[in-house]
Design a protein around this motif. Structure first.
Motif, PDB file in Angstrom:
ATOM      1  N   PRO A  25       0.813  -1.221   0.000  1.00 36.10           N
ATOM      2  CA  PRO A  25       0.000   0.000   0.000  1.00 36.10           C
ATOM      3  C   PRO A  25       0.848   1.274   0.000  1.00 36.10           C
ATOM      4  O   PRO A  25       1.933   1.292   0.558  1.00 36.10           O
ATOM      5  N   ILE A  26       0.327   2.314  -0.661  1.00 35.94           N
ATOM      6  CA  ILE A  26       0.982   3.612  -0.683  1.00 35.94           C
ATOM      7  C   ILE A  26       0.347   4.485   0.393  1.00 35.94           C
ATOM      8  O   ILE A  26      -0.874   4.505   0.548  1.00 35.94           O
ATOM      9  N   ASP A  27       1.155   5.203   1.150  1.00 35.58           N
ATOM     10  CA  ASP A  27       0.636   6.098   2.177  1.00 35.58           C
ATOM     11  C   ASP A  27       0.135   7.372   1.504  1.00 35.58           C
ATOM     12  O   ASP A  27       0.916   8.277   1.206  1.00 35.58           O
ATOM     13  N   LEU A  28      -1.171   7.436   1.247  1.00 35.55           N
ATOM     14  CA  LEU A  28      -1.741   8.593   0.563  1.00 35.55           C
ATOM     15  C   LEU A  28      -1.624   9.864   1.392  1.00 35.55           C
ATOM     16  O   LEU A  28      -1.598  10.963   0.843  1.00 35.55           O
ATOM     17  N   GLU A  29      -1.566   9.717   2.697  1.00 30.34           N
ATOM     18  CA  GLU A  29      -1.482  10.874   3.588  1.00 30.34           C
ATOM     19  C   GLU A  29      -0.341  11.800   3.204  1.00 30.34           C
ATOM     20  O   GLU A  29      -0.486  13.023   3.194  1.00 30.34           O
ATOM     21  N   CYS A  30       0.798  11.219   2.852  1.00 27.83           N
ATOM     22  CA  CYS A  30       1.974  12.037   2.541  1.00 27.83           C
ATOM     23  C   CYS A  30       1.860  12.715   1.182  1.00 27.83           C
ATOM     24  O   CYS A  30       2.673  13.586   0.857  1.00 27.83           O
ATOM     25  N   LEU A  31       0.869  12.343   0.386  1.00 29.04           N
ATOM     26  CA  LEU A  31       0.693  12.936  -0.937  1.00 29.04           C
ATOM     27  C   LEU A  31      -0.287  14.106  -0.932  1.00 29.04           C
ATOM     28  O   LEU A  31      -0.437  14.798  -1.935  1.00 29.04           O
ATOM     29  N   ILE A  32      -0.960  14.327   0.201  1.00 28.37           N
ATOM     30  CA  ILE A  32      -1.944  15.400   0.301  1.00 28.37           C
ATOM     31  C   ILE A  32      -1.269  16.660   0.837  1.00 28.37           C
ATOM     32  O   ILE A  32      -0.710  16.639   1.935  1.00 28.37           O
ATOM     33  N   PRO A  33      -1.280  17.766   0.088  1.00 27.12           N
ATOM     34  CA  PRO A  33      -0.675  19.013   0.583  1.00 27.12           C
ATOM     35  C   PRO A  33      -1.217  19.389   1.957  1.00 27.12           C
ATOM     36  O   PRO A  33      -2.402  19.176   2.255  1.00 27.12           O
ATOM     37  N   ALA A  34      -0.353  19.947   2.786  1.00 28.86           N
ATOM     38  CA  ALA A  34      -0.683  20.197   4.194  1.00 28.86           C
ATOM     39  C   ALA A  34      -1.913  21.073   4.383  1.00 28.86           C
ATOM     40  O   ALA A  34      -2.676  20.884   5.334  1.00 28.86           O
ATOM     41  N   ASN A  35      -2.116  22.044   3.499  1.00 30.12           N
ATOM     42  CA  ASN A  35      -3.221  22.993   3.674  1.00 30.12           C
ATOM     43  C   ASN A  35      -4.304  22.845   2.607  1.00 30.12           C
ATOM     44  O   ASN A  35      -5.062  23.781   2.355  1.00 30.12           O
ATOM     45  N   HIS A  36      -4.368  21.683   1.999  1.00 31.36           N
ATOM     46  CA  HIS A  36      -5.332  21.467   0.914  1.00 31.36           C
ATOM     47  C   HIS A  36      -6.769  21.526   1.429  1.00 31.36           C
ATOM     48  O   HIS A  36      -7.061  21.178   2.577  1.00 31.36           O
ATOM     49  N   MET A  37      -7.674  21.954   0.554  1.00 27.29           N
ATOM     50  CA  MET A  37      -9.094  22.064   0.891  1.00 27.29           C
ATOM     51  C   MET A  37      -9.667  20.759   1.432  1.00 27.29           C
ATOM     52  O   MET A  37     -10.524  20.762   2.324  1.00 27.29           O
ATOM     53  N   VAL A  38      -9.208  19.635   0.915  1.00 35.22           N
ATOM     54  CA  VAL A  38      -9.757  18.355   1.350  1.00 35.22           C
ATOM     55  C   VAL A  38      -9.501  18.113   2.833  1.00 35.22           C
ATOM     56  O   VAL A  38     -10.307  17.483   3.525  1.00 35.22           O
ATOM     57  N   ARG A  39      -8.397  18.637   3.349  1.00 37.39           N
ATOM     58  CA  ARG A  39      -8.100  18.482   4.778  1.00 37.39           C
ATOM     59  C   ARG A  39      -9.056  19.322   5.628  1.00 37.39           C
ATOM     60  O   ARG A  39      -9.442  18.919   6.726  1.00 37.39           O
ATOM     61  N   VAL A  40      -9.418  20.493   5.133  1.00 33.84           N
ATOM     62  CA  VAL A  40     -10.358  21.350   5.858  1.00 33.84           C
ATOM     63  C   VAL A  40     -11.713  20.657   5.966  1.00 33.84           C
ATOM     64  O   VAL A  40     -12.323  20.597   7.038  1.00 33.84           O
ATOM     65  N   ILE A  41     -12.187  20.124   4.848  1.00 35.85           N
ATOM     66  CA  ILE A  41     -13.478  19.434   4.832  1.00 35.85           C
ATOM     67  C   ILE A  41     -13.430  18.193   5.713  1.00 35.85           C
ATOM     68  O   ILE A  41     -14.359  17.918   6.485  1.00 35.85           O
ATOM     69  N   ASN A  42     -12.359  17.452   5.630  1.00 31.39           N
ATOM     70  CA  ASN A  42     -12.206  16.246   6.441  1.00 31.39           C
ATOM     71  C   ASN A  42     -12.278  16.571   7.932  1.00 31.39           C
ATOM     72  O   ASN A  42     -13.004  15.928   8.695  1.00 31.39           O
ATOM     73  N   SER A  43     -11.532  17.589   8.346  1.00 29.76           N
ATOM     74  CA  SER A  43     -11.492  17.968   9.758  1.00 29.76           C
ATOM     75  C   SER A  43     -12.834  18.514  10.236  1.00 29.76           C
ATOM     76  O   SER A  43     -13.300  18.181  11.336  1.00 29.76           O
ATOM     77  N   ALA A  44     -13.470  19.345   9.410  1.00 32.69           N
ATOM     78  CA  ALA A  44     -14.745  19.951   9.800  1.00 32.69           C
ATOM     79  C   ALA A  44     -15.824  18.894  10.003  1.00 32.69           C
ATOM     80  O   ALA A  44     -16.546  18.902  11.013  1.00 32.69           O
ATOM     81  N   ILE A  45     -15.939  17.969   9.067  1.00 33.12           N
ATOM     82  CA  ILE A  45     -16.993  16.958   9.161  1.00 33.12           C
ATOM     83  C   ILE A  45     -16.705  15.968  10.283  1.00 33.12           C
ATOM     84  O   ILE A  45     -17.628  15.465  10.936  1.00 33.12           O
ATOM     85  N   ASP A  46     -15.435  15.703  10.552  1.00 35.86           N
ATOM     86  CA  ASP A  46     -15.088  14.837  11.682  1.00 35.86           C
ATOM     87  C   ASP A  46     -15.596  15.407  13.004  1.00 35.86           C
ATOM     88  O   ASP A  46     -15.881  14.659  13.945  1.00 35.86           O
ATOM     89  N   GLN A  47     -15.695  16.735  13.087  1.00 38.40           N
ATOM     90  CA  GLN A  47     -16.101  17.379  14.335  1.00 38.40           C
ATOM     91  C   GLN A  47     -17.598  17.670  14.411  1.00 38.40           C
ATOM     92  O   GLN A  47     -18.090  18.140  15.435  1.00 38.40           O
TER      93      GLN A  47
END
Length: 232
Positions: A25-47
């Motif tokens: 398996p490839i660690d996709l986490e390391c391929l996602i830019p630190a401040n990318h929009m997808v991280r904002v959405i992921n964090s917001a919906i998790d909360q």
């Protein structure tokens, strides 16, 4: 002399290209830019408190895709201007951002349609409009890019104050109104696609016909002949 991992063709150095060198398996986490929009959405919906959504699941029977994952997928797709269920499925299968967001799950277009049309329909507007407001505030999107009428929503990032004309209340009302329009457009887009495809998926998956190795070989031969006869 070429360096390790490089190929030389007529004295031109190319980077190594070998599809078989990829390992899973490839660690996709390391391929996602630190401040990318997808991280904002992921964090917001998790909360978010998504209990009203969980209440839509009666329990028992076959296992279902996790509603938190499905919510993230749908909201991110809309923020990414992807509205058709088949295109959302395609993104979950092929796009690194979606693959990471979904944890490798790939719900098919029928599951996506069912989720947003039945379980998500009562809360999608509230969830989406709040996430869009957050994304505007964070500078990830400009809402006018989503609408043909050129609607503009401005945010003073320095003071974190929101402006629609002179009224914050008016701003929120307009934002919600525009998000509602966008969701209706998304539904219309998906309905048109559904009328066109019915139970079929996108043609690129080759469900109607298997790969024809002979046809590929013949096409390659024709191309090679043209390149050899008429080199540029």
């Amino acid at each position: 002399m070429s360096k390790p991992g490089q190929k030389v063709h007529n004295k031109i150095v190319f980077k190594e290209y070998n599809q078989k060198q990829l390992s899973l398996p490839i660690d996709l986490e390391c391929l996602i830019p630190a401040n990318h929009m997808v991280r904002v959405i992921n964090s917001a919906i998790d909360q978010m408190n998504l209990e009203p959504l969980f209440a839509k699941y009666p329990g028992g029977g076959r296992s279902s895709f996790h509603p938190v994952m499905m919510t993230k997928l749908l909201v991110y797709a809309y923020a990414d201007k992807i509205y058709s269920s088949r295109r959302i499925e395609k993104a979950a299968r092929e796009n690194i951002m979606y693959m990471w967001l979904c944890g490798g799950n790939v719900p098919d277009f029928k599951t996506i349609n069912s989720f947003r049309g039945e379980r998500m329909k009562d809360i999608i507007l509230e969830v989406f409009s709040e996430v869009v407001e957050l994304l505007i505030k964070q500078g990830h999107i400009k809402l006018e890019n989503y609408f043909l009428d050129g609607t503009k929503i401005e945010a003073n990032a320095n003071k974190y104050s929101w402006v629609w004309g002179k009224s914050t209340k008016r701003y929120k009302e307009k934002l919600r109104e525009k998000c509602k329009e966008l969701l209706l457009y998304a539904q219309h887009t998906n309905d048109e696609e559904q009328n066109e495809y019915g139970d079929r998926n996108l043609e690129e998956l080759g469900e109607e016909k298997p790969i024809d190795a002979k046809a590929i070989e013949e096409a390659v031969q024709r191309i090679d002949e043209k390149l050899t006869t008429n080199p540029t």
